[in-house]
Design an enzyme around this catalytic site. Structure first.
Site, PDB file in Angstrom:
ATOM      1  N   THR A   1     -30.453  18.091  -5.463  1.00 43.67           N
ATOM      2  CA  THR A   1     -31.661  18.598  -4.811  1.00 43.67           C
ATOM      3  C   THR A   1     -32.917  18.333  -5.640  1.00 43.67           C
ATOM      4  OG1 THR A   1     -30.991  20.645  -5.807  1.00 43.67           O
ATOM      5  CG2 THR A   1     -30.639  20.456  -3.436  1.00 43.67           C
TER       6      THR A   1
ATOM      7  N   LYS B   1     -35.120  21.345 -14.872  1.00 44.08           N
ATOM      8  CA  LYS B   1     -33.706  21.490 -14.525  1.00 44.08           C
ATOM      9  C   LYS B   1     -33.165  22.843 -14.969  1.00 44.08           C
ATOM     10  CE  LYS B   1     -31.203  17.121 -14.604  1.00 44.08           C
ATOM     11  NZ  LYS B   1     -30.330  16.309 -15.471  1.00 44.08           N
ATOM     12  N   GLY B   2     -32.621  23.600 -14.055  1.00 49.02           N
ATOM     13  CA  GLY B   2     -32.006  24.877 -14.409  1.00 49.02           C
ATOM     14  C   GLY B   2     -32.996  26.014 -14.638  1.00 49.02           C
ATOM     15  N   ILE B   3     -34.296  25.700 -14.544  1.00 54.51           N
ATOM     16  CA  ILE B   3     -35.343  26.701 -14.807  1.00 54.51           C
ATOM     17  C   ILE B   3     -35.718  27.403 -13.500  1.00 54.51           C
ATOM     18  CG2 ILE B   3     -37.707  26.977 -15.711  1.00 54.51           C
ATOM     19  CD1 ILE B   3     -35.784  25.916 -17.834  1.00 54.51           C
TER      20      ILE B   3
ATOM     21  N   ARG C   1     -37.682  29.404 -10.428  1.00 55.92           N
ATOM     22  CA  ARG C   1     -38.895  29.017  -9.685  1.00 55.92           C
ATOM     23  C   ARG C   1     -40.165  29.528 -10.372  1.00 55.92           C
ATOM     24  NH1 ARG C   1     -38.839  31.328  -3.889  1.00 55.92           N
ATOM     25  NH2 ARG C   1     -36.719  30.539  -4.103  1.00 55.92           N
TER      26      ARG C   1
ATOM     27  N   GLU D   1     -21.945  22.612 -15.599  1.00 56.73           N
ATOM     28  CA  GLU D   1     -23.406  22.703 -15.729  1.00 56.73           C
ATOM     29  C   GLU D   1     -24.054  21.368 -16.064  1.00 56.73           C
ATOM     30  OE1 GLU D   1     -26.285  24.032 -15.757  1.00 56.73           O
ATOM     31  OE2 GLU D   1     -25.868  26.061 -15.149  1.00 56.73           O
ATOM     32  N   ASP D   2     -25.245  21.113 -15.504  1.00 59.93           N
ATOM     33  CA  ASP D   2     -25.983  19.892 -15.864  1.00 59.93           C
ATOM     34  C   ASP D   2     -27.206  20.188 -16.725  1.00 59.93           C
ATOM     35  OD1 ASP D   2     -27.457  21.090 -13.716  1.00 59.93           O
ATOM     36  OD2 ASP D   2     -28.504  19.186 -13.444  1.00 59.93           O
TER      37      ASP D   2
ATOM     38  N   ASN E   1     -31.990  29.697  -2.987  1.00 60.31           N
ATOM     39  CA  ASN E   1     -31.716  29.016  -1.710  1.00 60.31           C
ATOM     40  C   ASN E   1     -30.288  28.501  -1.627  1.00 60.31           C
ATOM     41  OD1 ASN E   1     -34.487  29.009  -0.539  1.00 60.31           O
ATOM     42  ND2 ASN E   1     -34.962  27.850  -2.390  1.00 60.31           N
TER      43      ASN E   1
ATOM     44  N   SER F   1     -25.773  29.997  -9.840  1.00 57.53           N
ATOM     45  CA  SER F   1     -26.980  29.164  -9.764  1.00 57.53           C
ATOM     46  C   SER F   1     -28.250  29.982  -9.917  1.00 57.53           C
ATOM     47  CB  SER F   1     -26.984  28.469  -8.391  1.00 57.53           C
ATOM     48  OG  SER F   1     -28.252  27.913  -8.118  1.00 57.53           O
ATOM     49  N   ALA F   2     -29.304  29.344 -10.460  1.00 64.78           N
ATOM     50  CA  ALA F   2     -30.610  29.992 -10.567  1.00 64.78           C
ATOM     51  C   ALA F   2     -31.340  30.005  -9.224  1.00 64.78           C
ATOM     52  CB  ALA F   2     -31.466  29.247 -11.581  1.00 64.78           C
ATOM     53  N   SER F   3     -30.895  29.172  -8.289  1.00 67.97           N
ATOM     54  CA  SER F   3     -31.607  29.015  -7.019  1.00 67.97           C
ATOM     55  C   SER F   3     -31.470  30.242  -6.114  1.00 67.97           C
ATOM     56  CB  SER F   3     -31.066  27.798  -6.273  1.00 67.97           C
ATOM     57  OG  SER F   3     -31.653  27.739  -5.000  1.00 67.97           O
TER      58      SER F   3
ATOM     59  N   LYS G   1     -30.794  31.864 -16.899  1.00 69.32           N
ATOM     60  CA  LYS G   1     -30.173  31.050 -17.952  1.00 69.32           C
ATOM     61  C   LYS G   1     -31.248  30.664 -18.974  1.00 69.32           C
ATOM     62  CE  LYS G   1     -27.266  29.007 -14.332  1.00 69.32           C
ATOM     63  NZ  LYS G   1     -26.985  27.802 -13.519  1.00 69.32           N
TER      64      LYS G   1
ATOM     65  N   ASP H   1     -22.582  25.530 -11.360  1.00 70.53           N
ATOM     66  CA  ASP H   1     -24.012  25.455 -11.091  1.00 70.53           C
ATOM     67  C   ASP H   1     -24.145  24.653  -9.790  1.00 70.53           C
ATOM     68  OD1 ASP H   1     -26.857  25.436 -11.611  1.00 70.53           O
ATOM     69  OD2 ASP H   1     -26.615  23.338 -12.186  1.00 70.53           O
ATOM     70  N   LEU H   2     -25.266  24.768  -9.114  1.00 73.41           N
ATOM     71  CA  LEU H   2     -25.416  24.080  -7.815  1.00 73.41           C
ATOM     72  C   LEU H   2     -26.208  22.773  -7.942  1.00 73.41           C
ATOM     73  CD1 LEU H   2     -25.131  24.157  -4.667  1.00 73.41           C
ATOM     74  CD2 LEU H   2     -27.293  25.407  -4.639  1.00 73.41           C
ATOM     75  N   ASP H   3     -27.507  22.917  -8.264  1.00 73.40           N
ATOM     76  CA  ASP H   3     -28.399  21.752  -8.302  1.00 73.40           C
ATOM     77  C   ASP H   3     -28.009  20.819  -9.454  1.00 73.40           C
ATOM     78  OD1 ASP H   3     -30.201  22.589  -6.160  1.00 73.40           O
ATOM     79  OD2 ASP H   3     -30.857  24.156  -7.522  1.00 73.40           O
TER      80      ASP H   3
END
Ligand code: BG6
Ligand code: MG
Length: 216
Positions: free
Chosen positions: A18, A46-48, A50, A170-171, A119, A115-117, A146, A10-12
Site C-alpha cells: 500500500t 514505513k511503519g510510522i 498517521r 515485519e518490513d 484501515n 498493524s499500525a494502520s 511501534k 504486519d500489513l503494509d
C-alpha cells in the site's frame, strides 16, 4: 526452544503493498501546502503512524500547524487514501502471502494481524484475506505505536498464546524492534542490512514455509 504456534503479521509491506497509495495521498497534501514530497521521504514513513507521519512531513516542509489543523490535514490525507484502497483487489496481495497464511491454517497454527494502520479491516476485506486471520489488532486498538510492543502483545493475548511461541513478520525497523521488545521471534521482509536485528530476513513471504518457523 519454545514451539511456534502463532504468527503475527504486519500489513503494509508484508501482506499488501500500500506504500504507493500512502505516497500519492501524502504527496497531494504536501503539494497543497506548497512543498514537494518524494518517494525517498515516503520510505522514512514505513511503519510510522498517521499522526507521527504528518508531524514528520510538516517538519520537512518547515510548516507549523495547530493540533486542530493537524487533525484536519491527517483526515484529509486519509480520505484520499481510503478512496484509493476502496478499489484494491486480491491481485494486490504480495507474492506468497496468501499461500503462506493458507499453509499455516492447514498446519493448525494461529494467525494475527499487528498493524499500525487504522484501515486494516477495509484492506483485508477488499483483498479477501479477512477469513485467514484469527485476530486483528491495529492502530484502532493501541495507545502506543511501534517500536512499542503493545500491538504484538495484544495480538498474542487475544490468541491466548505466549509471546515466546509467536513469530512476527515485519518490513519496518520500528516493527522489528517492537517484536524483539515483545519477546517474540521476528522475520524481516526486505533488506538484511536494514533489518539487521531480525532472526531471519527474506524478500517476501514466498520464501518462507511452516517447517522453518521452529528453526529461527
Ligand atoms: C503503517 C504504514 O502500516 O500504517 C504507515 O506502514 C502508515 O505508512 C500507518 O502511516 C498508518 O496507516 P493508516 O492507514 O492508519 O493511515
Ligand atoms: Mg509495514
Amino acid at each position: 526452544m519454545a514451539q511456534i504456534t502463532a504468527c503475527i503479521f504486519d500489513l503494509d509491506g508484508v501482506i499488501v503493498d500500500t506504500a504507493v497509495y500512502h505516497y500519492r495521498a501524502w504527496k497531494r497534501l504536501a503539494n497543497e501546502l506548497g512543498f514537494d514530497f518524494t518517494e525517498e521521504d515516503n520510505e522514512k514513513l514505513k511503519g510510522i503512524s498517521r499522526v507521527k507521519s504528518l508531524e514528520l512531513i510538516l517538519g520537512w516542509g518547515g510548516i507549523e500547524k495547530t493540533e486542530t489543523e493537524r487533525e484536519e490535514l491527517a483526515s484529509r490525507k486519509n480520505t484520499w487514501y481510503v478512496e484509493m484502497i476502496q478499489s484494491m483487489r486480491p491481485d494486490e496481495i504480495l507474492p506468497g502471502a496468501k499461500e503462506f497464511l493458507q499453509e499455516m491454517k492447514a498446519a493448525g497454527l494461529k494467525t494475527a494481524l499487528g498493524s499500525a494502520s487504522k484501515n486494516s479491516g477495509l484492506i483485508l476485506e477488499r483483498t479477501g484475506l479477512l477469513p485467514l486471520f484469527d485476530v486483528l489488532v491495529d492502530g484502532n486498538h493501541v495507545s502506543a505505536s511501534k517500536p512499542n510492543p503493545q500491538v504484538f502483545l495484544k495480538g498474542a493475548e487475544a490468541l491466548g498464546i505466549e509471546p515466546a511461541n509467536c513469530v512476527v513478520f515485519e518490513d519496518a525497523v520500528a516493527g522489528v524492534e517492537a517484536a524483539i521488545a515483545a519477546g517474540m521471534k521476528v522475520v524481516g521482509i526486505g533488506s538484511a542490512e536494514v533489518l539487521n536485528r531480525a532472526d531471519l530476513v527474506v524478500k517476501g513471504l514466498f520464501e518462507i514455509h511452516v517447517p522453518q518457523l521452529n528453526n529461527l
